[in-house]
Design a protein around this motif. Structure first.
Motif, PDB file in Angstrom:
ATOM      1  N   LEU A 149     -39.094 -15.175  10.521  1.00 49.77           N
ATOM      2  CA  LEU A 149     -40.331 -14.516  10.098  1.00 49.77           C
ATOM      3  C   LEU A 149     -39.931 -13.160   9.554  1.00 49.77           C
ATOM      4  N   LEU A 150     -40.188 -12.922   8.282  1.00 49.62           N
ATOM      5  CA  LEU A 150     -39.597 -11.781   7.599  1.00 49.62           C
ATOM      6  C   LEU A 150     -40.648 -10.938   6.895  1.00 49.62           C
ATOM      7  N   ASP A 151     -40.746  -9.672   7.307  1.00 47.86           N
ATOM      8  CA  ASP A 151     -41.654  -8.742   6.635  1.00 47.86           C
ATOM      9  C   ASP A 151     -41.094  -8.389   5.264  1.00 47.86           C
ATOM     10  N   VAL A 152     -41.968  -8.314   4.272  1.00 53.85           N
ATOM     11  CA  VAL A 152     -41.520  -8.035   2.908  1.00 53.85           C
ATOM     12  C   VAL A 152     -41.108  -6.581   2.743  1.00 53.85           C
ATOM     13  N   MET A 153     -41.958  -5.663   3.148  1.00 49.81           N
ATOM     14  CA  MET A 153     -41.714  -4.243   2.902  1.00 49.81           C
ATOM     15  C   MET A 153     -40.995  -3.602   4.087  1.00 49.81           C
ATOM     16  N   MET A 154     -39.714  -3.309   3.885  1.00 47.15           N
ATOM     17  CA  MET A 154     -38.916  -2.611   4.890  1.00 47.15           C
ATOM     18  C   MET A 154     -38.027  -1.605   4.185  1.00 47.15           C
ATOM     19  N   TYR A 211     -37.278  -9.437   0.266  1.00 54.11           N
ATOM     20  CA  TYR A 211     -36.793 -10.219  -0.873  1.00 54.11           C
ATOM     21  C   TYR A 211     -35.264 -10.253  -0.879  1.00 54.11           C
ATOM     22  N   GLU A 212     -34.641  -9.092  -0.666  1.00 48.72           N
ATOM     23  CA  GLU A 212     -33.186  -9.010  -0.702  1.00 48.72           C
ATOM     24  C   GLU A 212     -32.567  -9.782   0.461  1.00 48.72           C
ATOM     25  N   THR A 234     -46.517 -10.641   4.271  1.00 48.45           N
ATOM     26  CA  THR A 234     -46.771  -9.648   3.239  1.00 48.45           C
ATOM     27  C   THR A 234     -48.208  -9.151   3.287  1.00 48.45           C
ATOM     28  N   ALA A 235     -48.376  -7.898   2.857  1.00 49.41           N
ATOM     29  CA  ALA A 235     -49.716  -7.315   2.760  1.00 49.41           C
ATOM     30  C   ALA A 235     -50.123  -7.157   1.304  1.00 49.41           C
ATOM     31  N   GLU A 270     -42.662 -13.609  -6.144  1.00 51.91           N
ATOM     32  CA  GLU A 270     -41.311 -13.050  -6.098  1.00 51.91           C
ATOM     33  C   GLU A 270     -40.563 -13.534  -4.860  1.00 51.91           C
ATOM     34  N   GLY A 271     -41.267 -13.587  -3.722  1.00 48.98           N
ATOM     35  CA  GLY A 271     -40.641 -14.043  -2.491  1.00 48.98           C
ATOM     36  C   GLY A 271     -40.249 -15.502  -2.544  1.00 48.98           C
ATOM     37  N   LEU A 272     -41.147 -16.343  -3.076  1.00 50.06           N
ATOM     38  CA  LEU A 272     -40.849 -17.768  -3.187  1.00 50.06           C
ATOM     39  C   LEU A 272     -39.701 -18.011  -4.158  1.00 50.06           C
TER      40      LEU A 272
END
Length: 375
Positions: free
Chosen positions: A58-63, A69-70, A92-93, A101-103
């Motif tokens: 489970l991965l938060d997008v904004m860090m 993404y990276e 993601t929010a 972009e994530g997919l």
């Protein structure tokens, strides 16, 4: 519920730079008996995944530092996880473009903040089912490969013994035999050798696909290798009154080492043995010509091409697209196991080259091997 039962439901890694979010996700998932570990940044997540791969991330997008993404992109490009696929659920929010972009980076699903608990659990269950299905498929594939590898290895021993014993009979080591019996033994020897060749080819295919195949890197004289293969298979061509010619006029005589490449001589010999053997098998009249050509243009990569041209039956257009696939047999009654061309194609690719086909029904086929000179 015991610790063993909990671990059977799956291990999840949650990644978020906000500790409150991590505690919330951990509490929700542990209430459903998932084993949950948490980290607060992308670098820590990558280290964790490399050391103890989880069943789901489970991965938060904004860090800060390294975003989701990276992290996703690096995991998907890591060769260590090609055979141990880990589903990734992005949290993601943001709007739809961030999801795309994530997919595209390799995530399997997403959920938006603030998320509903039931939705989160449903998506986790879905990805856990995906993980279980992929693991089962890989397990079955490994078992099948192990079975075939052991079977082919075990088959070689009695086949080699039978070949030696038949040879002794043919040489009249034990007693005199009639001409008719010698002829029958010759048929048996050829059939046994054909079977042994099929077993060896199957074993090589599975070694290649299991990543256990190693290649030598040495200077290979292709004209010499081709001529040796022609000499070895000449008796088969003579039996059918076929001519076999080697045309080296397309090589550059003024260049250093014309027709030489870097590679594994034994494996390259296997390619030409298979292509010439097929050409003889599927040709009844006329003959086979093997043409060697090369280019020595300083502005582009240098190649050597070896074209095996026959005057045989030809291959139907609908069969040409799949001719190099594993176990893809042709429609001709003389077609073999469908492994020889597949293995030859894989060997050519491992040398940085390829094999192409041009064919017309009733007029014959041309298989062209293209190999880089790298010298």
């Amino acid at each position: 519920m015991s610790v063993v039962e909990q671990s059977n439901k799956g291990k999840i890694l949650a990644v978020d730079d906000t500790r409150d979010n991590l505690i919330l996700v951990q509490t929700i998932l542990e209430s459903e008996d998932y084993e949950v570990d948490i980290v607060s940044d992308g670098i820590s997540a990558l280290k964790y995944v490399e050391q103890t791969p989880p069943d789901l991330i489970l991965l938060d997008v904004m860090m800060p530092g390294m975003d989701g993404y990276e992290v996703t992109n690096r995991i998907r490009k890591n060769p260590a996880f090609l055979k141990n696929y880990i589903p990734i659920l992005l949290i993601t929010a943001f709007h739809e473009s961030s999801v795309v972009e994530g997919l595209d980076a390799g995530a399997d699903d997403f959920i938006r903040k603030p998320f509903d608990t039931d939705e989160l659990l449903a998506r986790v269950r879905s990805l856990m089912r995906l993980k279980k299905s992929l693991d089962e498929q890989q397990k079955m594939a490994r078992q099948r490969e192990d079975f075939v590898s052991r079977l082919t290895h075990d088959l070689r021993t009695p086949l080699v013994a039978a070949d030696r014993m038949l040879g002794l009979f043919q040489q009249e080591t034990f007693c005199k035999i009639s001409p008719e019996m010698k002829q029958a033994i010759s048929v048996m020897i050829r059939s046994n050798q054909n079977l042994m060749q099929m077993v060896n080819t199957l074993l090589e295919v599975y070694r290649m696909e299991a990543g256990k195949k190693t290649f030598n890197d040495e200077v290979c004289n292709l004209p010499e290798i081709v001529q040796e293969v022609v000499s070895e298979l000449a008796p088969l061509a003579n039996e059918k009154n076929l001519t076999v010619k080697v045309d080296t006029s397309g090589l550059e005589p003024n260049q250093k080492d014309p027709g030489f490449v870097m590679g594994d001589a034994l494996e390259l010999r296997r390619i030409f043995n298979n292509l010439l053997g097929n050409a003889i098998k599927f040709t009844d009249t006329g003959g086979i010509t093997i043409r060697l050509t090369e280019n020595n243009n300083s502005s582009e990569k240098n190649w050597v091409k070896i074209a095996v041209e026959d005057t045989g039956y030809g291959i139907a257009p609908e069969d040409q697209a799949t001719i190099f696939e594993r176990f893809r047999q042709g429609r001709n009654k003389r077609s073999g196991s469908g492994l020889g061309l597949h293995l030859s194609h894989r060997i050519a690719e491992a040398h940085g080259g390829n094999i192409t086909l041009s064919s017309e029904l009733g007029k014959g086929s041309v298989f062209t091997v293209k190999l880089p000179k790298n010298m």
